[in-house]
Scaffold this active site. Structure first.
Site, PDB file in Angstrom:
ATOM      1  N   ARG A  73      24.972  27.030   5.262  1.00 42.63           N
ATOM      2  CA  ARG A  73      25.291  26.614   4.049  1.00 42.63           C
ATOM      3  C   ARG A  73      24.503  25.061   4.076  1.00 42.63           C
ATOM      4  O   ARG A  73      25.032  24.190   4.119  1.00 42.63           O
ATOM      5  CB  ARG A  73      26.831  26.167   4.214  1.00 42.63           C
ATOM      6  CG  ARG A  73      27.411  26.015   2.720  1.00 42.63           C
ATOM      7  CD  ARG A  73      27.175  24.890   2.245  1.00 42.63           C
ATOM      8  NE  ARG A  73      28.039  23.741   2.656  1.00 42.63           N
ATOM      9  CZ  ARG A  73      27.826  22.490   2.838  1.00 42.63           C
ATOM     10  NH1 ARG A  73      26.822  21.898   2.511  1.00 42.63           N
ATOM     11  NH2 ARG A  73      28.791  21.655   3.390  1.00 42.63           N
ATOM     12  N   ASN A  81      26.190  18.986  -4.017  1.00 46.28           N
ATOM     13  CA  ASN A  81      24.868  18.570  -3.866  1.00 46.28           C
ATOM     14  C   ASN A  81      24.092  20.065  -4.045  1.00 46.28           C
ATOM     15  O   ASN A  81      24.587  21.119  -3.650  1.00 46.28           O
ATOM     16  CB  ASN A  81      24.715  17.944  -2.539  1.00 46.28           C
ATOM     17  CG  ASN A  81      25.489  16.547  -2.501  1.00 46.28           C
ATOM     18  OD1 ASN A  81      25.544  15.883  -3.449  1.00 46.28           O
ATOM     19  ND2 ASN A  81      26.352  16.371  -1.201  1.00 46.28           N
ATOM     20  N   ARG A 124       0.789  -1.274  -0.136  1.00 47.38           N
ATOM     21  CA  ARG A 124       0.165  -0.160   0.102  1.00 47.38           C
ATOM     22  C   ARG A 124       0.847   1.305  -0.009  1.00 47.38           C
ATOM     23  O   ARG A 124       0.744   2.111  -0.877  1.00 47.38           O
ATOM     24  CB  ARG A 124      -0.825   0.077   1.251  1.00 47.38           C
ATOM     25  CG  ARG A 124      -1.768   1.186   1.197  1.00 47.38           C
ATOM     26  CD  ARG A 124      -2.621   1.269   2.572  1.00 47.38           C
ATOM     27  NE  ARG A 124      -3.788   0.079   2.355  1.00 47.38           N
ATOM     28  CZ  ARG A 124      -3.448  -0.656   3.440  1.00 47.38           C
ATOM     29  NH1 ARG A 124      -2.638  -0.865   4.254  1.00 47.38           N
ATOM     30  NH2 ARG A 124      -4.251  -1.774   3.308  1.00 47.38           N
ATOM     31  N   ASN A 157      29.205   9.943  -1.198  1.00 47.20           N
ATOM     32  CA  ASN A 157      28.225  10.748  -0.401  1.00 47.20           C
ATOM     33  C   ASN A 157      28.468  10.218   0.859  1.00 47.20           C
ATOM     34  O   ASN A 157      28.596   9.126   1.544  1.00 47.20           O
ATOM     35  CB  ASN A 157      26.907  10.783  -0.633  1.00 47.20           C
ATOM     36  CG  ASN A 157      26.169  11.673   0.016  1.00 47.20           C
ATOM     37  OD1 ASN A 157      25.929  11.655   1.314  1.00 47.20           O
ATOM     38  ND2 ASN A 157      25.464  12.684  -0.582  1.00 47.20           N
ATOM     39  N   ALA A 177      34.440  21.292   2.638  1.00 50.92           N
ATOM     40  CA  ALA A 177      34.435  19.987   2.104  1.00 50.92           C
ATOM     41  C   ALA A 177      35.977  19.665   1.283  1.00 50.92           C
ATOM     42  O   ALA A 177      36.569  18.752   1.413  1.00 50.92           O
ATOM     43  CB  ALA A 177      33.265  19.715   1.133  1.00 50.92           C
ATOM     44  N   ASP A 181      30.445  16.619   9.802  1.00 49.43           N
ATOM     45  CA  ASP A 181      30.349  15.768   8.850  1.00 49.43           C
ATOM     46  C   ASP A 181      30.908  16.288   7.212  1.00 49.43           C
ATOM     47  O   ASP A 181      31.401  15.699   6.475  1.00 49.43           O
ATOM     48  CB  ASP A 181      28.884  15.687   8.778  1.00 49.43           C
ATOM     49  CG  ASP A 181      28.669  14.669   7.763  1.00 49.43           C
ATOM     50  OD1 ASP A 181      29.143  13.544   7.544  1.00 49.43           O
ATOM     51  OD2 ASP A 181      27.257  14.673   7.067  1.00 49.43           O
ATOM     52  N   TYR A 185      16.483  12.584   1.232  1.00 50.20           N
ATOM     53  CA  TYR A 185      17.895  13.073   1.394  1.00 50.20           C
ATOM     54  C   TYR A 185      18.147  13.886   0.125  1.00 50.20           C
ATOM     55  O   TYR A 185      17.262  14.044  -0.734  1.00 50.20           O
ATOM     56  CB  TYR A 185      18.789  11.661   1.603  1.00 50.20           C
ATOM     57  CG  TYR A 185      20.284  12.038   2.078  1.00 50.20           C
ATOM     58  CD1 TYR A 185      20.631  12.962   3.003  1.00 50.20           C
ATOM     59  CD2 TYR A 185      21.200  11.577   1.471  1.00 50.20           C
ATOM     60  CE1 TYR A 185      21.845  13.032   3.389  1.00 50.20           C
ATOM     61  CE2 TYR A 185      22.594  11.567   1.827  1.00 50.20           C
ATOM     62  CZ  TYR A 185      23.006  12.412   2.865  1.00 50.20           C
ATOM     63  OH  TYR A 185      24.020  12.643   3.157  1.00 50.20           O
ATOM     64  N   GLU A 213      26.517  19.921  11.283  1.00 45.14           N
ATOM     65  CA  GLU A 213      26.364  19.945   9.481  1.00 45.14           C
ATOM     66  C   GLU A 213      26.160  21.051   9.174  1.00 45.14           C
ATOM     67  O   GLU A 213      25.271  21.957   9.793  1.00 45.14           O
ATOM     68  CB  GLU A 213      25.048  18.980   9.621  1.00 45.14           C
ATOM     69  CG  GLU A 213      24.648  18.394   8.138  1.00 45.14           C
ATOM     70  CD  GLU A 213      25.739  17.529   7.502  1.00 45.14           C
ATOM     71  OE1 GLU A 213      26.126  16.367   8.274  1.00 45.14           O
ATOM     72  OE2 GLU A 213      26.098  17.707   6.327  1.00 45.14           O
TER      73      GLU A 213
HETATM   74  N1  NAD Z   1      29.502  14.474  -1.717  1.00 42.20           N
HETATM   75  C1  NAD Z   1      29.371  14.889   0.051  1.00 42.20           C
HETATM   76  O1  NAD Z   1      29.164  14.005   0.545  1.00 42.20           O
HETATM   77  C2  NAD Z   1      29.609  16.062   0.104  1.00 42.20           C
HETATM   78  C3  NAD Z   1      29.885  16.475   1.517  1.00 42.20           C
HETATM   79  C4  NAD Z   1      29.913  17.724   2.148  1.00 42.20           C
HETATM   80  C5  NAD Z   1      29.625  18.783   1.037  1.00 42.20           C
HETATM   81  N2  NAD Z   1      29.331  18.453  -0.443  1.00 42.20           N
HETATM   82  C6  NAD Z   1      28.950  19.706  -1.165  1.00 42.20           C
HETATM   83  O2  NAD Z   1      30.253  20.285  -1.642  1.00 42.20           O
HETATM   84  C7  NAD Z   1      29.813  21.754  -1.904  1.00 42.20           C
HETATM   85  C8  NAD Z   1      30.595  22.617  -1.023  1.00 42.20           C
HETATM   86  O3  NAD Z   1      30.568  22.380   0.499  1.00 42.20           O
HETATM   87  P1  NAD Z   1      31.513  23.268   1.301  1.00 42.20           P
HETATM   88  O4  NAD Z   1      30.973  22.917   2.899  1.00 42.20           O
HETATM   89  O5  NAD Z   1      32.827  23.111   1.068  1.00 42.20           O
HETATM   90  O6  NAD Z   1      30.827  24.878   1.059  1.00 42.20           O
HETATM   91  P2  NAD Z   1      31.894  26.188   1.260  1.00 42.20           P
HETATM   92  O7  NAD Z   1      30.922  27.183   1.120  1.00 42.20           O
HETATM   93  O8  NAD Z   1      32.592  25.975   2.392  1.00 42.20           O
HETATM   94  O9  NAD Z   1      32.841  26.012   0.124  1.00 42.20           O
HETATM   95  C9  NAD Z   1      32.659  26.324  -1.267  1.00 42.20           C
HETATM   96  C10 NAD Z   1      33.612  26.577  -1.730  1.00 42.20           C
HETATM   97  O10 NAD Z   1      33.377  26.579  -3.030  1.00 42.20           O
HETATM   98  C11 NAD Z   1      34.192  27.716  -4.092  1.00 42.20           C
HETATM   99  N3  NAD Z   1      33.482  28.451  -4.897  1.00 42.20           N
HETATM  100  C12 NAD Z   1      32.655  29.151  -5.066  1.00 42.20           C
HETATM  101  N4  NAD Z   1      32.041  29.641  -6.247  1.00 42.20           N
HETATM  102  C13 NAD Z   1      33.284  29.179  -7.164  1.00 42.20           C
HETATM  103  C14 NAD Z   1      33.662  29.258  -8.335  1.00 42.20           C
HETATM  104  N5  NAD Z   1      32.767  29.955  -9.268  1.00 42.20           N
HETATM  105  N6  NAD Z   1      34.549  28.658  -8.992  1.00 42.20           N
HETATM  106  C15 NAD Z   1      35.491  28.157  -7.876  1.00 42.20           C
HETATM  107  N7  NAD Z   1      35.266  27.918  -6.616  1.00 42.20           N
HETATM  108  C16 NAD Z   1      33.971  28.465  -6.258  1.00 42.20           C
HETATM  109  C17 NAD Z   1      34.268  28.846  -2.572  1.00 42.20           C
HETATM  110  O11 NAD Z   1      35.430  29.759  -2.688  1.00 42.20           O
HETATM  111  C18 NAD Z   1      34.450  27.936  -1.639  1.00 42.20           C
HETATM  112  O12 NAD Z   1      36.040  27.608  -1.463  1.00 42.20           O
HETATM  113  C19 NAD Z   1      28.393  21.663  -1.409  1.00 42.20           C
HETATM  114  O13 NAD Z   1      27.539  21.828  -2.858  1.00 42.20           O
HETATM  115  C20 NAD Z   1      27.945  20.550  -0.595  1.00 42.20           C
HETATM  116  O14 NAD Z   1      26.516  20.077  -0.971  1.00 42.20           O
HETATM  117  C21 NAD Z   1      29.204  17.256  -0.563  1.00 42.20           C
HETATM  118  O1  LMR Z   2      24.148  16.265   2.588  1.00 40.51           O
HETATM  119  C1  LMR Z   2      24.607  15.722   1.730  1.00 40.51           C
HETATM  120  O2  LMR Z   2      24.237  14.918   0.802  1.00 40.51           O
HETATM  121  C2  LMR Z   2      26.235  15.571   2.060  1.00 40.51           C
HETATM  122  C3  LMR Z   2      26.906  16.518   2.395  1.00 40.51           C
HETATM  123  O3  LMR Z   2      26.721  16.657   3.863  1.00 40.51           O
HETATM  124  C4  LMR Z   2      26.376  17.787   1.973  1.00 40.51           C
HETATM  125  O4  LMR Z   2      26.424  18.885   2.531  1.00 40.51           O
HETATM  126  O5  LMR Z   2      26.265  18.152   0.819  1.00 40.51           O
HETATM  127 MG    MG Z   3      26.429  18.430   4.760  1.00 38.41          MG
END
Ligand code: NAD
Ligand code: LMR
Ligand code: MG
Length: 630
Positions: free
Chosen positions: A191, A444, A67, A488, A338, A301, A112, A280
């Protein structure tokens, strides 16, 4: 007091425990609203006075799931499906997790990333009310909990909000949470994924991450606390939105945030001394990680979980690429939490592979919105200094294309929030320069991914080793089905959290984080390796989480931060068995409650339909997921 001395003070000669049933058992929390579940037997309905409050049929789990799946399919858009699933989780939590157990690959993207991104953007609009169990449950006096205590508070809420205006009183607000908590995920919403500052709308992230803690690592849903801080928002559009549910002030200063977090950390641990705290989606998480990581059982994380998960896939990618660590050249687009977290983790890996720290760090070229991160570029944020280049001979490289030409990378990582930044031209160059280029667009949600799987395959002619942050579908290339990896942090944070909980760690050490990634890299089945996968099938996530949790617990023991000393002397097999037995299982949990009621009512034990258990978690509680296909 340092983390090590806190651990040592609780140390006693470790018991040489051979049987896992002697190990500490979970204090089963109150099962939430199972009482309106259509699988309850007639006798139990009568005894609990819920008879007549649900339709007459006594259903198997299988029927219920049929269901649910039909209702889910009837919702057209991802956000409608998200809403349906939210209501289900809040009204029948065990059914929700039974549904998720057998359908993790299909449902994860709905609760998610990517759907949670849209849910957060529209949180103020789609918000309904704190979800609650029906009123009669509050009055019933038959429910024995723990040592015979009657539970009065039976409400479940989507999460707890702490506001800047509450400072000085956070302790009292935290007292309002009606359950005991083992783990919390906390965000200030500043963020959210790559979508920017979403203020209190960011609550969707802790809710989503904690659902995965339960689904993937079996942490009991009632022991999780989604926590959202209202510290103002820089999002002007939200501040002006009449439906926005947070305060309308601008984001507080870094100093104000620090004081607030100090109070919050103390208040959380005062109420729940063993709580594990996951940070987070904070815009600038570096100061709080440095400040709290040795004093509390906390981790970030986005810096550490992401570092570990990419380490896990990267170890496999390096093997497949055939390029020795010393010859790897990694360009990172994005030098935020990241990007720096991942680069640091991979540096450690290169060092373990025999490189000096200096040699290892020189394998990385970070690029941010200003271009290549180099010392002679001008003032840099503290977290970028470690990887800043000093060998660019005064030349500034502004675009990714220029950096790629200059560095000739073997690896391209995207953590920039810039969707489409890995252009066809850049991908083609990566394929020209490498036999097996490593392409990881990790931002993401999907709209922010630096490229899609299809683009990566098309422009590298199928040569790339690929993982993305958000899921992409499999595709056919030259007659072969190719499946993308999903790099991820969901592959590691559930195991990091469960490992910290079960070992009762006083802190989450770098050794524990590294161990989670290393364990992940070893968790692939031979068939998955044969297919050149970098990450295991997400449908096996519960098994994978057991492996990760075990690695984390062993690392906690090695680092001397564990307080569950009995676990030190058990074999790896016993530890695995112990982890599985401590995991919440929505199939057996439901049945255990019914058996308990039957016992209380003096009814014959059992009579529950069991045939549906193969839909998800194994009947032996093994957590083995049963998928339709690999
Ligand atoms: N795959 C995963 O498990 C995972 C985990 C954590 C974060 N992320 C993703 O990574 C991304 C970044 O997260 P974060 O915590 O590092 O964010 P953040 O804001 O700390 O860092 C973003 C970085 O991107 C740079 N940036 C922005 N615009 C840009 C451009 N035009 N050219 C080049 N660099 C540029 C910024 O200067 C900064 O250094 C997010 O989209 C987040 O969803 C993915
Ligand atoms: O939330 C996710 O899917 C991964 C990571 O923590 C992010 O911030 O992008
Ligand atoms: Mg995150």
């Amino acid at each position: 007091m340092s983390s090590t001395s806190r651990a040592a003070s609780s140390a006693a000669p470790a018991a040489n425990i051979k049987h896992t049933h002697h190990l500490p058992q979970r204090h089963n929390p109150l099962p939430s609203p199972w009482e309106y579940d259509t699988s309850n037997s007639t006798e139990v309905r009568k005894y609990t006075k819920t008879y007549g409050l649900t339709p007459p049929a006594v259903e198997t789990f299988e029927k219920q799931l049929q269901r649910c799946l039909a209702q889910l399919a009837a919702r057209k858009t991802p956000i409608e499906k998200y809403q349906y699933l939210s209501v289900l989780r809040n009204t029948n939590v065990h059914l929700f997790y039974r549904l998720l157990a057998g359908n993790v690959k299909d449902i994860c993207p709905l609760i998610y990333t990517p759907t949670v991104g849209e849910a957060c953007q529209r949180w103020s609009e789609i918000y309904t009310q704190p979800e609650e169990v029906k009123e009669p449950a509050l009055q019933r006096a038959w429910w024995p909990f723990g040592c015979g205590e009657v539970v009065e508070k039976r409400l479940t809420f989507s999460g707890l909000y702490l506001s800047f205006e509450d400072r000085g009183h956070l302790h009292q607000v935290i007292q309002n949470w009606p359950h005991d908590v083992e783990i919390t995920v906390v965000t200030d919403g500043s963020r959210i994924l790559g979508l920017g500052d979403l203020g209190v709308n960011g609550m969707g992230i802790p809710v989503g991450k904690l659902s995965l803690y339960t689904a993937c690592a079996g942490i009991h849903p009632m022991r999780t606390l989604p926590l959202c801080l209202d510290l103002g928002t820089s999002n002007k559009e939200f501040r002006e939105d009449p439906l926005y549910l947070g305060s309308r002030r601008d984001k507080v200063t870094a100093e104000e945030e620090k004081e607030f977090l100090d109070e919050m950390m103390a208040a959380l641990t005062e109420r729940w001394p063993s709580i594990v705290i996951q940070y987070e989606d904070f815009k600038n998480p570096f100061p709080s990680l440095e400040r709290y990581q040795n004093t509390y059982a906390m981790f970030n994380d986005d810096i550490q979980g992401t570092g570990a998960v990419i380490l896990g896939g990267f170890i496999n990618a390096v093997k497949q690429s055939g390029v020795a660590p010393k010859d790897q050249r990694a360009v990172f687009l994005g030098a935020g939490s990241a990007g720096v977290g991942v680069a640091k983790q991979l540096t450690e890996f290169f060092m373990n592979e025999g490189l000096s720290e200096e040699e290892a760090k020189k394998r990385f070229w970070l690029v941010d919105s200003q271009g290549l991160v180099a010392h002679d570029r001008g003032k840099l944020a503290d977290h970028k200094l470690y990887f800043a280049r000093d060998d660019n001979n005064g030349q500034q490289y502004k675009s990714l294309e220029e950096v790629v030409e200059y560095v000739k990378p073997t690896i391209l990582m995207g953590l920039s929030t810039i969707g489409g930044a890995f252009t066809p031209k850049i991908l083609q160059r990566m394929a020209e320069m490498n036999e097996r280029p490593v392409i990881f667009p990790l931002s993401n949600p999907s709209s922010k991914s630096e490229c899609t799987f299809e683009e990566a395959i098309k422009h590298t002619n199928g040569k790339c080793l690929f993982a993305s942050g958000s899921p992409f579908p499999s595709l056919m290339h030259e007659g072969k089905e190719l499946t993308p990896g999903q790099g991820n942090n969901v592959y590691v944070f559930p195991g990091i959290g469960l490992g910290a909980i079960l070992s009762k760690s006083v802190s989450v050490t770098q050794g524990m984080i590294y161990a989670s990634g290393a364990a992940l890299s070893k968790s692939l089945l031979p068939e998955e390796r044969e297919e050149n996968w970098l990450y295991p099938d997400i449908r096996r996530i519960r098994d994978v989480s057991v492996v990760v949790t075990k690695g984390v617990i062993r690392a906690a023991q090695k680092d001397g931060v564990d307080r569950e000393l009995a676990l030190r002397n058990v074999s790896d097999e016993e530890l695995e068995e112990y982890i599985r037995r401590r995991m919440y299982d929505p199939f057996t949990e439901h049945e255990a409650v019914e058996e308990e009621i039957r016992g209380l009512a003096g009814l014959a034990i059992s009579g529950k339909p069991k045939e549906a258990q193969g839909n998800g978690v194994g009947p032996d509680g093994s957590g083995q997921l049963v998928g339709k296909e690999r």
